[in-house]
Write a protein that holds these residues in place. Structure first.
Motif, PDB file in Angstrom:
ATOM      1  N   LEU A  71       0.844  -1.204   0.000  1.00 28.17           N
ATOM      2  CA  LEU A  71       0.000   0.000   0.000  1.00 28.17           C
ATOM      3  C   LEU A  71       0.879   1.254   0.000  1.00 28.17           C
ATOM      4  N   LEU A  72       1.876   1.237   0.893  1.00 27.66           N
ATOM      5  CA  LEU A  72       2.766   2.400   1.005  1.00 27.66           C
ATOM      6  C   LEU A  72       3.484   2.641  -0.334  1.00 27.66           C
ATOM      7  N   LYS A  73       3.932   1.528  -0.936  1.00 26.55           N
ATOM      8  CA  LYS A  73       4.636   1.653  -2.229  1.00 26.55           C
ATOM      9  C   LYS A  73       3.724   2.213  -3.307  1.00 26.55           C
ATOM     10  N   SER A  74       2.428   1.873  -3.210  1.00 24.97           N
ATOM     11  CA  SER A  74       1.504   2.280  -4.288  1.00 24.97           C
ATOM     12  C   SER A  74       1.110   3.762  -4.191  1.00 24.97           C
ATOM     13  N   ILE A  75       1.460   4.404  -3.083  1.00 25.91           N
ATOM     14  CA  ILE A  75       1.089   5.820  -2.936  1.00 25.91           C
ATOM     15  C   ILE A  75       2.034   6.666  -3.775  1.00 25.91           C
ATOM     16  N   SER A  76       1.476   7.338  -4.770  1.00 26.40           N
ATOM     17  CA  SER A  76       2.324   8.092  -5.705  1.00 26.40           C
ATOM     18  C   SER A  76       2.193   9.600  -5.459  1.00 26.40           C
ATOM     19  N   ILE A  77       3.284  10.158  -4.895  1.00 24.40           N
ATOM     20  CA  ILE A  77       3.285  11.592  -4.594  1.00 24.40           C
ATOM     21  C   ILE A  77       4.317  12.261  -5.484  1.00 24.40           C
ATOM     22  N   VAL A  78       3.912  13.313  -6.170  1.00 22.52           N
ATOM     23  CA  VAL A  78       4.851  14.045  -7.029  1.00 22.52           C
ATOM     24  C   VAL A  78       4.901  15.501  -6.554  1.00 22.52           C
ATOM     25  N   ILE A  79       6.130  16.013  -6.396  1.00 20.92           N
ATOM     26  CA  ILE A  79       6.292  17.420  -6.020  1.00 20.92           C
ATOM     27  C   ILE A  79       6.862  18.170  -7.202  1.00 20.92           C
ATOM     28  N   GLU A  80       6.268  19.308  -7.495  1.00 19.67           N
ATOM     29  CA  GLU A  80       6.855  20.202  -8.505  1.00 19.67           C
ATOM     30  C   GLU A  80       7.256  21.485  -7.815  1.00 19.67           C
ATOM     31  N   PRO A  81       8.571  21.631  -7.542  1.00 18.10           N
ATOM     32  CA  PRO A  81       9.004  22.839  -6.840  1.00 18.10           C
ATOM     33  C   PRO A  81       8.906  24.075  -7.732  1.00 18.10           C
ATOM     34  N   ALA A  82       8.637  25.209  -7.106  1.00 16.17           N
ATOM     35  CA  ALA A  82       8.581  26.475  -7.832  1.00 16.17           C
ATOM     36  C   ALA A  82       9.081  27.562  -6.892  1.00 16.17           C
ATOM     37  N   VAL A  83       9.392  28.740  -7.440  1.00 21.66           N
ATOM     38  CA  VAL A  83       9.873  29.818  -6.577  1.00 21.66           C
ATOM     39  C   VAL A  83       8.799  30.152  -5.543  1.00 21.66           C
ATOM     40  N   GLY A  84       9.179  30.091  -4.248  1.00 21.13           N
ATOM     41  CA  GLY A  84       8.251  30.453  -3.173  1.00 21.13           C
ATOM     42  C   GLY A  84       7.144  29.458  -2.923  1.00 21.13           C
ATOM     43  N   GLY A  85       7.199  28.291  -3.519  1.00 23.62           N
ATOM     44  CA  GLY A  85       6.096  27.340  -3.282  1.00 23.62           C
ATOM     45  C   GLY A  85       6.380  25.987  -3.875  1.00 23.62           C
ATOM     46  N   MET A  86       5.355  25.163  -3.949  1.00 26.55           N
ATOM     47  CA  MET A  86       5.492  23.862  -4.605  1.00 26.55           C
ATOM     48  C   MET A  86       4.091  23.326  -4.880  1.00 26.55           C
ATOM     49  N   GLN A  87       4.003  22.427  -5.826  1.00 27.13           N
ATOM     50  CA  GLN A  87       2.733  21.756  -6.128  1.00 27.13           C
ATOM     51  C   GLN A  87       2.896  20.297  -5.752  1.00 27.13           C
ATOM     52  N   ILE A  88       1.936  19.760  -4.973  1.00 21.27           N
ATOM     53  CA  ILE A  88       2.004  18.320  -4.686  1.00 21.27           C
ATOM     54  C   ILE A  88       0.785  17.674  -5.293  1.00 21.27           C
ATOM     55  N   THR A  89       0.987  16.509  -5.918  1.00 18.23           N
ATOM     56  CA  THR A  89      -0.171  15.745  -6.345  1.00 18.23           C
ATOM     57  C   THR A  89      -0.104  14.344  -5.760  1.00 18.23           C
ATOM     58  N   PHE A 111       1.192   8.960  11.911  1.00 16.25           N
ATOM     59  CA  PHE A 111       1.849   8.114  10.895  1.00 16.25           C
ATOM     60  C   PHE A 111       3.329   8.486  10.741  1.00 16.25           C
ATOM     61  N   SER A 112       3.660   9.754  10.998  1.00 15.81           N
ATOM     62  CA  SER A 112       5.043  10.184  10.754  1.00 15.81           C
ATOM     63  C   SER A 112       6.023   9.599  11.771  1.00 15.81           C
ATOM     64  N   ALA A 113       5.495   8.950  12.823  1.00 17.24           N
ATOM     65  CA  ALA A 113       6.388   8.292  13.789  1.00 17.24           C
ATOM     66  C   ALA A 113       6.877   6.944  13.244  1.00 17.24           C
ATOM     67  N   LYS A 114       6.322   6.491  12.125  1.00 26.96           N
ATOM     68  CA  LYS A 114       6.671   5.160  11.609  1.00 26.96           C
ATOM     69  C   LYS A 114       7.850   5.232  10.634  1.00 26.96           C
ATOM     70  N   ALA A 115       8.802   4.313  10.860  1.00 30.71           N
ATOM     71  CA  ALA A 115      10.044   4.332  10.066  1.00 30.71           C
ATOM     72  C   ALA A 115       9.750   4.214   8.582  1.00 30.71           C
ATOM     73  N   ARG A 119      10.985   6.771   5.760  1.00 30.40           N
ATOM     74  CA  ARG A 119      11.886   6.273   4.704  1.00 30.40           C
ATOM     75  C   ARG A 119      11.320   6.594   3.323  1.00 30.40           C
ATOM     76  N   LYS A 120      10.016   6.391   3.196  1.00 29.71           N
ATOM     77  CA  LYS A 120       9.389   6.637   1.886  1.00 29.71           C
ATOM     78  C   LYS A 120       9.607   8.095   1.437  1.00 29.71           C
ATOM     79  N   LEU A 121       9.559   9.023   2.401  1.00 36.17           N
ATOM     80  CA  LEU A 121       9.599  10.437   2.020  1.00 36.17           C
ATOM     81  C   LEU A 121      11.000  11.040   1.945  1.00 36.17           C
ATOM     82  N   LEU A 122      11.993  10.321   2.472  1.00 35.20           N
ATOM     83  CA  LEU A 122      13.351  10.897   2.526  1.00 35.20           C
ATOM     84  C   LEU A 122      13.877  11.253   1.136  1.00 35.20           C
TER      85      LEU A 122
END
Ligand code: DC
Length: 236
Positions: A71-89, A111-115, A119-122
């Motif tokens: 389940l954790l692997k299937s979560i697809s998060i994409v960040i698009e950085p921009a000046v002064g902000g970012m877009q997450i999908t 949830f953020s207490a879980k290794a 690890r997924k977000l590092l």
């Protein structure tokens, strides 16, 4: 100048980190600082909130012991950085409004207490620093994610002032919160974020601590800009 992130990762970009508890004003300050410097901005709390939203949607409860690996692997998060902000999908969808709910914030803190979640977000977080100069804000930006950041800040404020800021934010959104409950929840979240065994919220040893209790956003920005400019050699 090339910065070493860890033994294997390098970036030619400058990283500034801002850590601290909920309600200390990190997100606003990070955005303003990034805009002034024309840097990208990473709101790492938004990443943890997005994972939490995905897990809640999949039926995982914040107190569940196990998060299925698939389940954790299937979560697809994409960040698009921009000046002064970012877009997450999340799975291609803009979830920026949904992740701001109180329920998702509390779930993110648990949830953020879980290794496996950390690890997924590092790698996702570090990848942003390979794309542009960056102001990164969160709980462990200076101590864990970007230990070689050029400038590190830790913003604090009394729990009462942080709860009052949060309370006013909720009022503005049309909610009818009780100040005493907002303060209790703020203290509970501080406790969870400070006492978890993994990447607890502590200032990096080389962070500059800024107490924002009696400062306006403009004053905070002024103090931080001055230090950044002197560290990066930008003062005339
Ligand atoms: O900053 P925020 O309230 O949006 O963050 C939500 C939760 O995510 C916070 O309670 C703890 C977690 N978090 C974290 O563990 N590490 C970070 N770098 C950022 C947030």
């Amino acid at each position: 100048m090339t910065q070493k992130l860890n033994n294997s990762q390098e970036t030619p970009f400058v990283v500034i980190t801002i850590d601290g508890p909920a309600g200390a004003g990190k997100t606003t300050i990070a955005r303003n600082l990034a805009k002034r410097l024309r840097f990208c901005m990473l709101d790492s709390g938004a990443l943890y909130r997005t994972v939490a939203l995905a897990l809640l949607q999949a039926g995982v409860m914040p107190n569940d012991e196990i998060i299925p690996d698939d389940l954790l692997k299937s979560i697809s998060i994409v960040i698009e950085p921009a000046v002064g902000g970012m877009q997450i999908t999340l799975g291609g969808e803009d979830v920026s409004a949904e992740i701001r709910s109180e329920e998702v914030g509390v779930a993110a803190s648990k949830f953020s207490a879980k290794a496996e979640v950390r690890r997924k977000l590092l790698g996702t977080q570090r990848s942003v620093a390979r794309q542009c100069d960056l102001v990164a804000e969160g709980r462990d930006m200076g101590a864990v994610v970007f230990p070689f950041a050029r400038v590190k800040f830790f913003l604090t404020a009394s729990a009462e002032v942080r709860a009052k800021r949060r309370y006013e934010e909720l009022l503005q959104k049309g909610a009818r919160p009780l100040y005493s409950e907002v303060l209790l929840e703020m203290r509970a979240r501080d406790h969870r974020d400070e006492t978890r065994s993994l990447a607890p919220m502590v200032p990096a040893p080389d962070a500059t601590i800024v107490d924002t209790t009696n400062l306006t956003p403009d004053q905070i920005l002024g103090i931080m800009l001055e230090l950044v400019k002197s560290r990066l050699g930008l003062l005339k």
